[in-house]
Design a protein around this motif. Structure first.
Motif, PDB file in Angstrom:
ATOM      1  N   GLN A   9       0.836  -1.202   0.000  1.00 21.34           N
ATOM      2  CA  GLN A   9       0.000   0.000   0.000  1.00 21.34           C
ATOM      3  C   GLN A   9       0.871   1.253   0.000  1.00 21.34           C
ATOM      4  N   LEU A  10       1.951   1.229   0.762  1.00 22.46           N
ATOM      5  CA  LEU A  10       2.856   2.377   0.819  1.00 22.46           C
ATOM      6  C   LEU A  10       3.478   2.640  -0.548  1.00 22.46           C
ATOM      7  N   ARG A  11       3.895   1.573  -1.227  1.00 23.64           N
ATOM      8  CA  ARG A  11       4.467   1.715  -2.571  1.00 23.64           C
ATOM      9  C   ARG A  11       3.455   2.323  -3.524  1.00 23.64           C
ATOM     10  N   ASP A  12       2.207   1.843  -3.494  1.00 25.07           N
ATOM     11  CA  ASP A  12       1.171   2.368  -4.376  1.00 25.07           C
ATOM     12  C   ASP A  12       0.888   3.845  -4.094  1.00 25.07           C
ATOM     13  N   LEU A  13       0.917   4.217  -2.809  1.00 24.92           N
ATOM     14  CA  LEU A  13       0.681   5.610  -2.443  1.00 24.92           C
ATOM     15  C   LEU A  13       1.743   6.526  -3.036  1.00 24.92           C
ATOM     16  N   PHE A  14       3.004   6.160  -2.850  1.00 23.93           N
ATOM     17  CA  PHE A  14       4.074   7.025  -3.335  1.00 23.93           C
ATOM     18  C   PHE A  14       4.134   7.045  -4.857  1.00 23.93           C
ATOM     19  N   ARG A  15       3.800   5.954  -5.490  1.00 21.34           N
ATOM     20  CA  ARG A  15       3.722   5.960  -6.953  1.00 21.34           C
ATOM     21  C   ARG A  15       2.651   6.933  -7.423  1.00 21.34           C
ATOM     22  N   SER A  16       1.490   6.884  -6.782  1.00 22.76           N
ATOM     23  CA  SER A  16       0.392   7.775  -7.149  1.00 22.76           C
ATOM     24  C   SER A  16       0.765   9.227  -6.896  1.00 22.76           C
ATOM     25  N   PHE A  17       1.345   9.502  -5.740  1.00 19.69           N
ATOM     26  CA  PHE A  17       1.740  10.866  -5.409  1.00 19.69           C
ATOM     27  C   PHE A  17       2.772  11.402  -6.406  1.00 19.69           C
ATOM     28  N   THR A  18       3.737  10.561  -6.739  1.00 20.66           N
ATOM     29  CA  THR A  18       4.776  10.992  -7.685  1.00 20.66           C
ATOM     30  C   THR A  18       4.186  11.326  -9.043  1.00 20.66           C
ATOM     31  N   SER A  19       3.257  10.492  -9.501  1.00 25.46           N
ATOM     32  CA  SER A  19       2.627  10.731 -10.813  1.00 25.46           C
ATOM     33  C   SER A  19       1.808  12.017 -10.825  1.00 25.46           C
ATOM     34  N   LEU A  20       1.311  12.419  -9.646  1.00 28.53           N
ATOM     35  CA  LEU A  20       0.488  13.626  -9.551  1.00 28.53           C
ATOM     36  C   LEU A  20       1.306  14.849  -9.126  1.00 28.53           C
ATOM     37  N   GLY A  21       2.587  14.656  -8.922  1.00 28.79           N
ATOM     38  CA  GLY A  21       3.439  15.770  -8.527  1.00 28.79           C
ATOM     39  C   GLY A  21       3.258  16.193  -7.077  1.00 28.79           C
ATOM     40  N   ILE A  22       2.769  15.288  -6.235  1.00 30.38           N
ATOM     41  CA  ILE A  22       2.556  15.585  -4.812  1.00 30.38           C
ATOM     42  C   ILE A  22       3.802  15.184  -4.026  1.00 30.38           C
ATOM     43  N   ARG A  23       4.334  16.108  -3.272  1.00 30.26           N
ATOM     44  CA  ARG A  23       5.500  15.819  -2.443  1.00 30.26           C
ATOM     45  C   ARG A  23       5.019  15.306  -1.082  1.00 30.26           C
ATOM     46  N   ALA A  24       5.555  14.179  -0.660  1.00 33.97           N
ATOM     47  CA  ALA A  24       5.161  13.588   0.623  1.00 33.97           C
ATOM     48  C   ALA A  24       6.375  12.996   1.309  1.00 33.97           C
ATOM     49  N   ILE A  25       6.351  13.044   2.639  1.00 37.86           N
ATOM     50  CA  ILE A  25       7.420  12.450   3.455  1.00 37.86           C
ATOM     51  C   ILE A  25       6.771  11.459   4.411  1.00 37.86           C
ATOM     52  N   LEU A  26       7.290  10.244   4.446  1.00 37.87           N
ATOM     53  CA  LEU A  26       6.784   9.238   5.375  1.00 37.87           C
ATOM     54  C   LEU A  26       7.343   9.492   6.767  1.00 37.87           C
ATOM     55  N   LEU A  27       6.461   9.454   7.765  1.00 37.97           N
ATOM     56  CA  LEU A  27       6.868   9.620   9.157  1.00 37.97           C
ATOM     57  C   LEU A  27       6.655   8.311   9.905  1.00 37.97           C
ATOM     58  N   LYS A  28       7.631   7.964  10.744  1.00 39.32           N
ATOM     59  CA  LYS A  28       7.498   6.775  11.608  1.00 39.32           C
ATOM     60  C   LYS A  28       7.204   5.521  10.774  1.00 39.32           C
ATOM     61  N   GLY A  29       6.456   4.579  11.327  1.00 38.25           N
ATOM     62  CA  GLY A  29       6.080   3.378  10.585  1.00 38.25           C
ATOM     63  C   GLY A  29       7.241   2.658   9.926  1.00 38.25           C
ATOM     64  N   TRP A  30       7.106   2.450   8.619  1.00 33.06           N
ATOM     65  CA  TRP A  30       8.112   1.706   7.870  1.00 33.06           C
ATOM     66  C   TRP A  30       9.472   2.400   7.893  1.00 33.06           C
ATOM     67  N   SER A  31       9.462   3.728   7.961  1.00 35.36           N
ATOM     68  CA  SER A  31      10.736   4.452   7.958  1.00 35.36           C
ATOM     69  C   SER A  31      11.566   4.128   9.196  1.00 35.36           C
ATOM     70  N   ILE A  32      10.908   3.644  10.268  1.00 37.16           N
ATOM     71  CA  ILE A  32      11.609   3.211  11.473  1.00 37.16           C
ATOM     72  C   ILE A  32      11.803   1.700  11.481  1.00 37.16           C
ATOM     73  N   ALA A  33      10.789   0.959  11.008  1.00 40.54           N
ATOM     74  CA  ALA A  33      10.856  -0.509  11.019  1.00 40.54           C
ATOM     75  C   ALA A  33      12.081  -1.022  10.260  1.00 40.54           C
ATOM     76  N   ARG A  34      12.531  -0.291   9.249  1.00 39.66           N
ATOM     77  CA  ARG A  34      13.684  -0.738   8.459  1.00 39.66           C
ATOM     78  C   ARG A  34      14.975  -0.762   9.276  1.00 39.66           C
ATOM     79  N   PHE A  35      14.982  -0.107  10.452  1.00 38.37           N
ATOM     80  CA  PHE A  35      16.167  -0.115  11.306  1.00 38.37           C
ATOM     81  C   PHE A  35      16.177  -1.282  12.285  1.00 38.37           C
ATOM     82  N   TYR A  36      15.060  -1.992  12.395  1.00 38.69           N
ATOM     83  CA  TYR A  36      15.008  -3.136  13.305  1.00 38.69           C
ATOM     84  C   TYR A  36      15.765  -4.319  12.684  1.00 38.69           C
ATOM     85  N   PRO A  37      16.288  -5.232  13.506  1.00 41.38           N
ATOM     86  CA  PRO A  37      17.145  -6.321  12.998  1.00 41.38           C
ATOM     87  C   PRO A  37      16.479  -7.259  12.001  1.00 41.38           C
TER      88      PRO A  37
END
Length: 222
Positions: A32-60
């Motif tokens: 779902q996150l990938r689809d969101l950013f693809r859609s935003f990029t195609s529409l020229g919408i700038r977005a920054i992900l907070l918390k969630g996956w952006s933090i989970a990627r640091f877990y072992p």
């Protein structure tokens, strides 16, 4: 002893089952996150992900951190377009939250500055924009305090980020110009170190090393 061993095995099985459930959940979340950013990029919408996956990627390993809402920061001028894109995608499994007052309440940077400092992180065959390490740690600490530090996961997130800080990390950008907010952030970092044993990957500022009072730790544990 046998009873204790059975209990340990039962607990281990329960934890492993939960981890597998979280790992399966993470696959859906990432799609779902990938689809969101693809859609935003195609529409020229700038977005920054907070918390969630952006933090989970640091877990072992995958599945060690649960994923819930998708928290996004967008420019005020692009908010309506973002809401329409979210509606079109029917983001029901993981609701999308665009309301984050940590930046307006405690912030010293506007969206354009945050976006300029942000970074792109690879997700499958797409790219997701995340906060810079300095802005990320600042947000996590202030979010933890804003909500009274009542959820252990938030302190675990801070610990995970602390141990993955890059060598180029700039404390002056993380702590900011407001002395009060800098002290709050320093206390929270100290709590992650003292309660969870987090070892920051870069040296802490000198005033940060003994900045966490005992009453603060007691309040978190209570």
């Amino acid at each position: 002893i046998q009873g204790s061993q059975r209990h340990s095995i039962s607990l281990s099985n329960s934890l492993n089952k939960t981890r597998l459930e979280y790992a399966a959940q993470a696959i859906q979340y990432e799609q779902q996150l990938r689809d969101l950013f693809r859609s935003f990029t195609s529409l020229g919408i700038r977005a920054i992900l907070l918390k969630g996956w952006s933090i989970a990627r640091f877990y072992p390993a995958p599945g060690l951190r649960p994923l819930g809402d998708i928290d996004l920061l967008v420019a005020d001028s692009e908010r309506n377009a973002a809401q329409e894109a979210i509606r079109q995608l029917k983001c029901e499994r993981f609701p999308v939250d665009l309301n984050h007052d940590e930046f307006s309440r405690f912030g010293e940077s506007n969206f354009d500055q945050l976006y300029e400092r942000s970074e792109q992180s690879s997700l499958q065959d797409s790219a997701v924009r995340v906060l810079s390490p300095e802005d990320q740690l600042r947000l996590l600490c202030l979010h933890f305090l804003k909500h009274g530090g009542w959820r252990p996961l938030w302190l675990c997130d801070i610990a995970a980020v602390l141990e993955k800080l890059p060598a180029t990390f700039a404390w002056e950008h993380c702590l900011g110009r407001c002395k009060r907010y800098a002290e709050w952030i320093a206390c929270t970092i100290g709590a992650a170190h003292k309660l969870l044993g987090a070892q920051p990957a870069v040296e802490l500022p000198s005033f940060n090393r003994h900045a966490t009072p005992l009453w603060f730790l007691s309040a978190i544990l209570k």
